[in-house]
Design an enzyme around this catalytic site. Structure first.
Site, PDB file in Angstrom:
ATOM      1  N   GLU A 255     -13.981   5.271   5.741  1.00  0.00           N
ATOM      2  CA  GLU A 255     -13.766   6.214   6.846  1.00  0.00           C
ATOM      3  C   GLU A 255     -14.829   7.304   6.882  1.00  0.00           C
ATOM      4  O   GLU A 255     -15.095   7.876   7.932  1.00  0.00           O
ATOM      5  CB  GLU A 255     -12.371   6.862   6.746  1.00  0.00           C
ATOM      6  CG  GLU A 255     -11.273   5.994   7.320  1.00  0.00           C
ATOM      7  CD  GLU A 255      -9.963   6.748   7.556  1.00  0.00           C
ATOM      8  OE1 GLU A 255      -9.827   7.888   7.091  1.00  0.00           O
ATOM      9  OE2 GLU A 255      -9.068   6.171   8.186  1.00  0.00           O
ATOM     10  N   HIS A 276     -12.212 -15.692 -10.495  1.00  0.00           N
ATOM     11  CA  HIS A 276     -11.827 -17.057 -10.137  1.00  0.00           C
ATOM     12  C   HIS A 276     -11.620 -17.214  -8.631  1.00  0.00           C
ATOM     13  O   HIS A 276     -10.995 -18.157  -8.177  1.00  0.00           O
ATOM     14  CB  HIS A 276     -10.554 -17.459 -10.907  1.00  0.00           C
ATOM     15  CG  HIS A 276     -10.766 -17.397 -12.382  1.00  0.00           C
ATOM     16  ND1 HIS A 276     -11.015 -18.516 -13.143  1.00  0.00           N
ATOM     17  CD2 HIS A 276     -10.820 -16.342 -13.233  1.00  0.00           C
ATOM     18  CE1 HIS A 276     -11.198 -18.143 -14.399  1.00  0.00           C
ATOM     19  NE2 HIS A 276     -11.086 -16.833 -14.482  1.00  0.00           N
ATOM     20  N   LYS A 377      -4.985   3.313  18.480  1.00  0.00           N
ATOM     21  CA  LYS A 377      -3.873   4.222  18.793  1.00  0.00           C
ATOM     22  C   LYS A 377      -3.727   4.415  20.300  1.00  0.00           C
ATOM     23  O   LYS A 377      -2.630   4.405  20.834  1.00  0.00           O
ATOM     24  CB  LYS A 377      -4.107   5.580  18.125  1.00  0.00           C
ATOM     25  CG  LYS A 377      -3.918   5.583  16.637  1.00  0.00           C
ATOM     26  CD  LYS A 377      -3.967   7.030  16.174  1.00  0.00           C
ATOM     27  CE  LYS A 377      -4.128   7.147  14.673  1.00  0.00           C
ATOM     28  NZ  LYS A 377      -4.532   8.485  14.274  1.00  0.00           N
TER      29      LYS A 377
HETATM   30  O1  PA5 Z   1      -8.662  10.499   5.873  1.00  0.00           O
HETATM   31  C1  PA5 Z   1      -8.105  10.792   6.937  1.00  0.00           C
HETATM   32  O2  PA5 Z   1      -8.319  11.844   7.524  1.00  0.00           O
HETATM   33  C2  PA5 Z   1      -7.108   9.831   7.531  1.00  0.00           C
HETATM   34  O3  PA5 Z   1      -7.032   8.662   6.796  1.00  0.00           O
HETATM   35  C3  PA5 Z   1      -5.733  10.467   7.608  1.00  0.00           C
HETATM   36  O4  PA5 Z   1      -5.347  10.871   6.331  1.00  0.00           O
HETATM   37  C4  PA5 Z   1      -4.688   9.517   8.186  1.00  0.00           C
HETATM   38  O5  PA5 Z   1      -5.116   9.022   9.426  1.00  0.00           O
HETATM   39  C5  PA5 Z   1      -3.345  10.190   8.323  1.00  0.00           C
HETATM   40  O6  PA5 Z   1      -3.438  11.315   9.158  1.00  0.00           O
HETATM   41  P1  PA5 Z   1      -2.325  12.439   9.110  1.00  0.00           P
HETATM   42  O7  PA5 Z   1      -2.410  13.123   7.772  1.00  0.00           O
HETATM   43  O8  PA5 Z   1      -2.647  13.369  10.229  1.00  0.00           O
HETATM   44  O9  PA5 Z   1      -0.994  11.762   9.294  1.00  0.00           O
END
Ligand code: PA5
Length: 386
Positions: A255, A276, A377
């Protein structure tokens, strides 16, 4: 203690790896520096965790992505494999599986349940949907349900409403970045409820902050590899308990750096199991992969008479045999921990977080956002809401 070796099994040497200017720029100009500053007051976290530990059979961590992976990585790494100590920690809200939720509601029946809703935004679909189901369950089954719910969020409206309901709250800073939040209240509270020493975790992270050389070297080597068409990094562990640590790593690098048509795809293997399966590809397949192997020595001693050797030593012989056999096909960065404990995990967490951040600056990528996650989303929301 942790040893880093970026040379022995790696053809990609680098001479200049000083990233001080880049790091200073981050410290001075970026607002998302909370995780880096490591200024955490653990008192309230520990007090609340102690209370929950005393009464909970099952503690449910309800969050997705950065809101739960860090705690899961640390708890799974630290707890024994076969453990029925209370409280049991469940990580929930990571899918829309009907079977999972149905089975979960069956499983928790008659047990003393506590829930930690964790969401910076307070509005993540999976988290909120699962929370509403669990909230109904809690209301139906506990007269003291409000005492059993802990809300961790940066959403002020949600926090105010929760407080009015009598839930306990932990306020996240607006500057928290989900995948960099394991050493904030997001990760530390569940880890403390699981009974682990969160001060030692932070202590490990603070030591990692002193160690610039290794993180700069690792970051620059990764960058060089990417420039040489090594598009995939495999985090290889030889201790199955570290599986969730690799899941956390995948999210951290995926990310943070997977943007603008760039970045290195993070994958993982748990060895010797995956020798394996994926091992074949790594050994002789498309040479787009490099590896970062994380080996942890065991504190247990199990002798295998046939080889007049401990099993731990045999596991490390497997590691070095793999590295030797792959050397001409695949480069490996090697990280060896003298054991899995809070200090070493805290150290590695900070090491990788810092590298993910610095590496994204090298790629000219915004390290704290994840715009691509919104793609599904938006479509899903229009399909569901008409
Ligand atoms: O690293 C990030 O910012 C994301 O992976 C969020 O943690 C994830 O999308 C969850 O978001 P939120 O904490 O708003 O529920």
């Amino acid at each position: 203690m942790i040893k880093f070796d970026f040379n022995t099994y790696n053809n990609f040497s680098i001479d200049n790896y000083d990233l001080t200017n880049l790091e200073n720029k981050f410290v001075n100009d970026n607002m998302y520096t909370d995780w880096y500053n490591l200024e955490i007051d653990t008192k309230k976290i520990k007090e609340c965790a102690k209370e929950v530990r005393n009464d909970a059979d099952v503690f449910i961590v309800l969050g997705i992505g950065g809101s739960s992976l860090g705690a899961q990585a640390v708890i799974c790494a630290l707890k024994p494999y076969f453990d029925n100590k209370k409280p049991e920690i469940l990580f929930v809200g990571t899918s829309l599986s009907t079977d999972y939720i149905t089975n979960l509601l069956e499983y928790i029946k008659g047990k003393s349940i506590y829930i930690n809703f964790i969401s910076k935004s307070g509005s993540t679909f999976e988290t909120v949907l699962t929370y509403n189901i669990l909230l109904d369950y809690m209301k139906q089954n506990y007269s003291d349900y409000s005492n059993r719910i802990i809300i961790t969020s940066a959403n002020k409206e949600l926090l105010e409403k929760s407080q009015k309901e009598g839930y306990r709250i932990f306020e996240m800073s607006e500057n928290t970045v989900g995948r960099f939040s394991v050493l904030s209240v997001v990760g530390l509270f569940p880890i403390a409820v699981a009974g682990f020493d969160i001060d030692r975790l932070i202590c490990g992270a603070l030591s990692a902050k002193e160690d610039k050389q290794n993180v700069y070297k690792y970051t620059c080597i990764r960058n060089k590899m990417l420039n040489c068409n090594k598009f995939v990094e495999s985090f290889d562990v030889y201790e199955p308990k570290l599986y969730y640590f690799t899941e956390w790593l995948k999210q951290l690098f995926g990310e943070t750096q997977g943007k603008n048509n760039s970045g290195i795809l993070p994958v993982s293997t748990v060895n010797t199991r995956d020798l394996h399966s994926l091992g074949q590809f790594y050994q002789e397949g498309n040479p787009i992969i490099f590896s970062t192997a994380i080996f942890a020595k065991s504190s247990n001693n199990l002798m295998i008479e046939k080889y007049n050797s401990s099993l731990d030593n045999i596991n490390s012989v497997a590691l070095y045999s793999v590295l030797e056999s792959r050397y001409n096909h695949m480069n490996t960065n090697l990280i060896v921990m003298d054991g899995i404990d809070e200090y070493n995990l805290g150290y590695l967490i900070f090491f990788f977080e810092r590298s993910a951040m610095l590496g994204s600056f090298l790629l000219n990528i915004n390290y704290y956002d994840q715009p691509g996650v919104n793609g599904y989303k938006k479509i899903m929301s229009s399909k569901l809401n008409g």
